[in-house]
Design a protein around this motif. Sequence first.
Motif, PDB file in Angstrom:
ATOM      1  N   GLY A  46     -24.191 -17.981  41.732  1.00 22.16           N
ATOM      2  CA  GLY A  46     -23.673 -17.247  42.701  1.00 22.16           C
ATOM      3  C   GLY A  46     -24.100 -17.382  44.387  1.00 22.16           C
ATOM      4  N   LYS A  48     -22.888 -22.862  45.453  1.00 18.08           N
ATOM      5  CA  LYS A  48     -23.130 -24.355  45.312  1.00 18.08           C
ATOM      6  C   LYS A  48     -21.449 -24.781  45.236  1.00 18.08           C
ATOM      7  N   THR A  85     -18.786 -23.421  45.839  1.00 15.99           N
ATOM      8  CA  THR A  85     -17.919 -23.310  46.932  1.00 15.99           C
ATOM      9  C   THR A  85     -18.323 -24.401  48.058  1.00 15.99           C
TER      10      THR A  85
HETATM   11  P1  ADP Z   1     -22.451 -20.886  42.330  1.00 11.95           P
HETATM   12  O1  ADP Z   1     -21.713 -22.327  42.376  1.00 11.95           O
HETATM   13  O2  ADP Z   1     -23.848 -21.179  43.167  1.00 11.95           O
HETATM   14  O3  ADP Z   1     -22.762 -20.291  41.209  1.00 11.95           O
HETATM   15  P2  ADP Z   1     -20.070 -19.955  43.628  1.00 11.95           P
HETATM   16  O4  ADP Z   1     -19.863 -21.061  44.974  1.00 11.95           O
HETATM   17  O5  ADP Z   1     -19.217 -20.223  42.417  1.00 11.95           O
HETATM   18  O6  ADP Z   1     -21.658 -20.116  43.336  1.00 11.95           O
HETATM   19  O7  ADP Z   1     -19.760 -18.542  44.117  1.00 11.95           O
HETATM   20  C1  ADP Z   1     -20.474 -17.957  45.085  1.00 11.95           C
HETATM   21  C2  ADP Z   1     -20.022 -16.326  45.290  1.00 11.95           C
HETATM   22  O8  ADP Z   1     -18.463 -16.553  45.612  1.00 11.95           O
HETATM   23  C3  ADP Z   1     -19.914 -15.658  43.903  1.00 11.95           C
HETATM   24  O9  ADP Z   1     -20.277 -14.260  44.257  1.00 11.95           O
HETATM   25  C4  ADP Z   1     -18.746 -15.648  43.319  1.00 11.95           C
HETATM   26  O10 ADP Z   1     -18.438 -14.558  42.704  1.00 11.95           O
HETATM   27  C5  ADP Z   1     -17.954 -15.789  44.566  1.00 11.95           C
HETATM   28  N1  ADP Z   1     -16.366 -16.535  44.477  1.00 11.95           N
HETATM   29  C6  ADP Z   1     -16.430 -17.700  44.305  1.00 11.95           C
HETATM   30  N2  ADP Z   1     -14.972 -18.196  44.234  1.00 11.95           N
HETATM   31  C7  ADP Z   1     -14.349 -17.008  44.419  1.00 11.95           C
HETATM   32  C8  ADP Z   1     -12.988 -16.764  44.622  1.00 11.95           C
HETATM   33  N3  ADP Z   1     -12.053 -17.874  44.563  1.00 11.95           N
HETATM   34  N4  ADP Z   1     -12.672 -15.510  45.089  1.00 11.95           N
HETATM   35  C9  ADP Z   1     -13.596 -14.544  45.213  1.00 11.95           C
HETATM   36  N5  ADP Z   1     -14.897 -14.730  45.021  1.00 11.95           N
HETATM   37  C10 ADP Z   1     -15.146 -15.898  44.729  1.00 11.95           C
END
Ligand code: ADP
Length: 254
Positions: free
Chosen positions: A51, A54, A56
């Motif tokens: 979360g 990374k 993103t």
């Molecule tokens: P990591 O890869 O470090 O686990 P992410 O980048 O996947 O983290 O996610 C970071 C945050 O953004 C999390 O709280 C996740 O739920 C949220 N998130 C990621 N993608 C989306 C999306 N498409 N819509 C809404 N929230 C998202």
Amino acid sequence: MTAQTQAQDPDTGLAVEITGLTKSFGSLQVLRGIDLAVRPGEVVCIIGPSGSGKSTLLRCVNLLEEPNGGTVRVHGTELTHPDVDIDAARRQIGMVFQSFNLFAHLNVLNNLTVAQRKVLRRGQAEAEQVARANLAKVGLAEKAGAMPAQLSGGQQQRVAIARALSMDPKVMLFDEPTSALDPELVGDVLGVMRQLADEGMTMLVVTHEMQFARDVADRVLFMDGGVVVEEGPAAQVIGDPQHERTKSFLSRVL
Ligand code: ADP
Ligand code: MG
């Protein structure tokens, strides 16, 4: 000046240059101002809790997600420029995900040739030649005729890497490429990534494999809460972390 040249800024010599990158999903601010400069041939591992942003961050580097603010440049092309040719820019970037995303109805060879033919407009013979060279590189030359379902997870992920390489990317992004694999299959995939690194590929790797990060990364970034908390050589960030949040994370994963 054409649109392409406006988005073109070849002066920096950097493979990837990210400045002030922000990204929100609704009211959730996921990236809070990321700056990152990656030199050609550099391997940067990104670690951090679930979360932390990374995935993103990686997805913003090839515009699978549209950033809200900041800039992303890849080999001088500003992907965030309004006039950029996004498809051309994306072609420079290969991505490998946790889930291998192979085309289930195509054999391995065709998994590697389809985008070469459709996107790069290569003929069948050239596409096959490139595909076979990359299959050999990942140790799967003899699997060209196999269907994805006939392969182990580790083999499927190596096919996914070979498929990305067949597009001649200048930068490779890996998002937890071994997280879905049985432990005994992880080593082969990491071995292929290590070999790529040795060959000078520019790589951004999100991973929980701390030993790989220590051995292969030129630099490690620790992310938490949408910011880079700490970065430096692997031995420093993993071996001698300075920030409380880095120490706490490492004590849980090491
Ligand atoms: P990591 O890869 O470090 O686990 P992410 O980048 O996947 O983290 O996610 C970071 C945050 O953004 C999390 O709280 C996740 O739920 C949220 N998130 C990621 N993608 C989306 C999306 N498409 N819509 C809404 N929230 C998202
Ligand atoms: Mg993730």
